[in-house]
Design an enzyme around this catalytic site. Structure first.
Site, PDB file in Angstrom:
ATOM      1  N   HIS A 108     -10.328  -6.459   3.709  1.00 52.12           N
ATOM      2  CA  HIS A 108      -8.694  -5.699   3.175  1.00 52.12           C
ATOM      3  C   HIS A 108      -8.052  -7.276   2.555  1.00 52.12           C
ATOM      4  O   HIS A 108      -8.964  -8.050   2.475  1.00 52.12           O
ATOM      5  CB  HIS A 108      -8.251  -6.441   4.627  1.00 52.12           C
ATOM      6  CG  HIS A 108      -7.141  -5.248   4.266  1.00 52.12           C
ATOM      7  ND1 HIS A 108      -5.584  -6.277   4.213  1.00 52.12           N
ATOM      8  CD2 HIS A 108      -6.412  -3.589   4.731  1.00 52.12           C
ATOM      9  CE1 HIS A 108      -4.865  -5.902   3.899  1.00 52.12           C
ATOM     10  NE2 HIS A 108      -4.881  -3.908   4.346  1.00 52.12           N
ATOM     11  N   SER A 112      -3.753   1.444   3.968  1.00 47.67           N
ATOM     12  CA  SER A 112      -2.475   0.807   4.572  1.00 47.67           C
ATOM     13  C   SER A 112      -2.882   1.500   6.184  1.00 47.67           C
ATOM     14  O   SER A 112      -3.508   2.083   6.728  1.00 47.67           O
ATOM     15  CB  SER A 112      -1.289   1.645   4.645  1.00 47.67           C
ATOM     16  OG  SER A 112      -0.434   1.243   5.761  1.00 47.67           O
ATOM     17  N   SER A 113      -3.865   0.364   6.191  1.00 53.12           N
ATOM     18  CA  SER A 113      -4.116  -0.814   8.071  1.00 53.12           C
ATOM     19  C   SER A 113      -2.456  -0.166   8.597  1.00 53.12           C
ATOM     20  O   SER A 113      -4.017   0.693   9.894  1.00 53.12           O
ATOM     21  CB  SER A 113      -5.078  -2.021   7.792  1.00 53.12           C
ATOM     22  OG  SER A 113      -5.635  -2.215   8.589  1.00 53.12           O
ATOM     23  N   ASN A 114      -2.141  -0.322   8.727  1.00 56.30           N
ATOM     24  CA  ASN A 114      -0.950  -0.359  10.134  1.00 56.30           C
ATOM     25  C   ASN A 114      -0.708   1.673  10.125  1.00 56.30           C
ATOM     26  O   ASN A 114      -0.480   2.082  11.141  1.00 56.30           O
ATOM     27  CB  ASN A 114       0.134  -1.223   9.585  1.00 56.30           C
ATOM     28  CG  ASN A 114       1.223  -0.594   8.357  1.00 56.30           C
ATOM     29  OD1 ASN A 114       1.891   0.053   8.896  1.00 56.30           O
ATOM     30  ND2 ASN A 114       1.287  -1.408   7.085  1.00 56.30           N
ATOM     31  N   GLU A 126      -5.826  -8.567   2.396  1.00 48.75           N
ATOM     32  CA  GLU A 126      -5.158  -9.638   3.323  1.00 48.75           C
ATOM     33  C   GLU A 126      -6.098 -10.393   3.949  1.00 48.75           C
ATOM     34  O   GLU A 126      -6.040 -11.616   4.140  1.00 48.75           O
ATOM     35  CB  GLU A 126      -3.613  -9.326   4.977  1.00 48.75           C
ATOM     36  CG  GLU A 126      -3.603 -10.317   5.222  1.00 48.75           C
ATOM     37  CD  GLU A 126      -2.609  -9.806   6.289  1.00 48.75           C
ATOM     38  OE1 GLU A 126      -2.608 -10.230   7.022  1.00 48.75           O
ATOM     39  OE2 GLU A 126      -1.991  -8.189   6.539  1.00 48.75           O
ATOM     40  N   THR A 176      -2.960  -9.321  10.294  1.00 49.48           N
ATOM     41  CA  THR A 176      -1.807  -8.658  10.823  1.00 49.48           C
ATOM     42  C   THR A 176      -0.861  -7.232  10.453  1.00 49.48           C
ATOM     43  O   THR A 176      -0.383  -7.381  11.549  1.00 49.48           O
ATOM     44  CB  THR A 176      -0.219  -9.433  10.445  1.00 49.48           C
ATOM     45  OG1 THR A 176       0.014  -9.212   8.653  1.00 49.48           O
ATOM     46  CG2 THR A 176      -0.204 -10.451   9.515  1.00 49.48           C
ATOM     47  N   HIS A 186       0.344  -1.170   0.495  1.00 51.40           N
ATOM     48  CA  HIS A 186      -0.162  -0.414   0.139  1.00 51.40           C
ATOM     49  C   HIS A 186       0.975   1.013   0.269  1.00 51.40           C
ATOM     50  O   HIS A 186       0.912   2.025   0.966  1.00 51.40           O
ATOM     51  CB  HIS A 186      -0.707  -0.217   1.543  1.00 51.40           C
ATOM     52  CG  HIS A 186      -1.988  -1.322   1.088  1.00 51.40           C
ATOM     53  ND1 HIS A 186      -2.523  -0.960   2.093  1.00 51.40           N
ATOM     54  CD2 HIS A 186      -2.489  -1.641  -0.165  1.00 51.40           C
ATOM     55  CE1 HIS A 186      -3.841  -2.220   2.164  1.00 51.40           C
ATOM     56  NE2 HIS A 186      -3.932  -2.050   0.358  1.00 51.40           N
ATOM     57  N   CYS A 200       1.994  -9.613  13.644  1.00 55.31           N
ATOM     58  CA  CYS A 200       3.630  -8.963  13.436  1.00 55.31           C
ATOM     59  C   CYS A 200       4.534  -8.379  13.972  1.00 55.31           C
ATOM     60  O   CYS A 200       4.594  -8.015  14.708  1.00 55.31           O
ATOM     61  CB  CYS A 200       3.180  -8.553  11.223  1.00 55.31           C
ATOM     62  SG  CYS A 200       4.786  -7.967  11.056  1.00 55.31           S
TER      63      CYS A 200
END
Length: 398
Positions: free
Chosen positions: A185, A317-319, A187, A250, A96, A288
């Site tokens: 998402h 971007s989730s993170n 993932e 993650t 992302h 993660c």
């Protein structure tokens, strides 16, 4: 479908590669010039701090490209080197980050067309090369590409593969996988394809609703209205919540994943008692390391006296979003941008507040001496972080 047997057979195929092509030296120069930064390396060596004029930059001590992302991007570059003439596709964004994906387009890596959430694989011909991104791909997509006779280059992050193994364990034990993540998402779509029965919960509030249903029952139609898009076909909350296992996307917030796991454990303990708990509940740590390190560094950064924080990463971007949440929880003004070009002209910034669309704020940078915190998501190259920092320094000269 026996997903484990399918994976085993695919991994043995001579049209499948997940380790790269031994061309690290050939692509290292291109990767370094595109993504690395002397300025960021200097910051790392000087306590993650840099002052110019009235602006002090304080960089989080863990940020940016993680090992899984570096690996995926490097393999994608190697793929173009190894197949110089072949048509190369990728099933989704490699990561992302808009600049990285644009570089792949410039290398004539084509993206599978997608309209209204549906991918059109009819464009892929036998013998074409197809890259699976760091988020992975669903079993169904892999099976389709294998049947088409494609060369499959799998850059799936090993941490994501670890989650797939977890949900396969759930399946073997006839457990429903409770996946902490965003149901649409990439993932989570891939992870859920390895499960037999699954339910995706976004946050602690949704998890509490499910746990209340486990203990007290409820309106099945209301439940399915709420989770109809986030569960396996034929899911029945009255049948499929007796035996559960926990997994996660993650990139979710570590503390929330842990809280959700503990909530389900307490719920099953209360319903079935300590003697039967192990029959009804399975917990695995699928958080993660890189995600955890970046979140821990962000928690450390917000303890410092900061005037504001700039969070850099793709808007999808989730993170990166979860890093922004940490700043918001500490009530520190934060600005999520995906590139240095979002800053300026003048004292203006185009940014994405949490859960809303892009907005423009002007003026955004206060006058006087400033300490600005900087962090970036796991898909953000050091070069992008450098560009943002230089743009901030330019503002004080304008």
């Amino acid at each position: 479908m026996d997903t484990k047997a399918f994976k085993r057979a695919l991994h043995q195929s001579d049209r499948y590669n997940r380790k790269g092509f031994g061309k690290t030296t050939d692509v290292s120069g291109a990767l370094e010039s595109a993504y690395q930064s002397d300025l960021i390396q200097s910051l790392r060596q000087n306590g993650y701090r840099l002052q110019r004029g009235e602006i002090t930059i304080r960089l989080a001590e863990a940020f940016g490209f993680c090992w899984g992302v570096e690996r995926a991007v490097a393999i994608a570059y190697e793929t173009r080197q190894h197949f110089p003439q072949e048509r190369i596709w990728i099933t989704n964004e490699i990561i992302h980050n808009p600049s990285v994906n644009q570089h792949l387009r410039e290398m004539s890596v084509e993206f599978i067309p997608c309209e209204r959430g549906e991918k059109d694989f009819s464009v892929v011909d036998r013998g074409d090369v197809v890259i699976l991104p760091a988020f992975g791909a669903s079993v169904q997509e892999m099976q389709l590409l294998d049947e088409k006779g494609c060369h499959i280059v799998d850059t799936t992050c090993p941490w994501v593969s670890k989650v797939w193994n977890t949900v396969e364990k759930h399946k073997r034990g006839a457990h429903t996988s409770i996946i902490h993540g965003k149901y649409n998402h990439e993932e989570t779509v891939a992870t859920s394809s390895f499960a037999e029965t699954y339910l995706v919960v976004l946050n602690l509030e949704q998890a509490q609703y499910v746990c209340d249903y486990i203990l007290n029952g409820g309106d099945r139609d209301e439940f399915m209205t709420r989770f109809g898009k986030a569960c396996s076909a034929g899911f029945d909350p009255d049948r499929d919540l007796e035996r559960i296992g926990i997994a996660n996307q993650t990139t979710m917030l570590k503390s929330e994943t842990e809280a959700i796991g503990k909530l389900f454990e307490r719920t099953l303990l209360k319903k079935y008692g300590p003697q039967a708990l192990n029959d009804h509940f399975l917990a695995f740590n699928t958080i993660c390391d890189a995600t955890q390190e970046r979140q821990d560094a962000m928690f450390q950064l917000v303890e410092e006296p900061l005037d504001l924080i700039v969070v850099i990463g793709g808007f999808n971007s989730s993170n990166t979003t979860h890093l922004q949440e940490i700043a918001i929880e500490r009530q520190i003004p934060s600005f999520h941008i995906d590139a240095a070009e979002r800053i300026g002209p003048g004292n203006r910034i185009e940014h994405k507040p949490l859960h809303t669309d892009l907005t423009t704020t002007e003026p955004w940078l206060p006058a006087g001496p400033l300490t600005i915190g900087i962090t970036s998501g796991a898909s953000t190259p050091d070069k992008v972080v450098e560009d943002v920092i230089e743009r901030l320094f330019d503002l004080q000269r304008s």
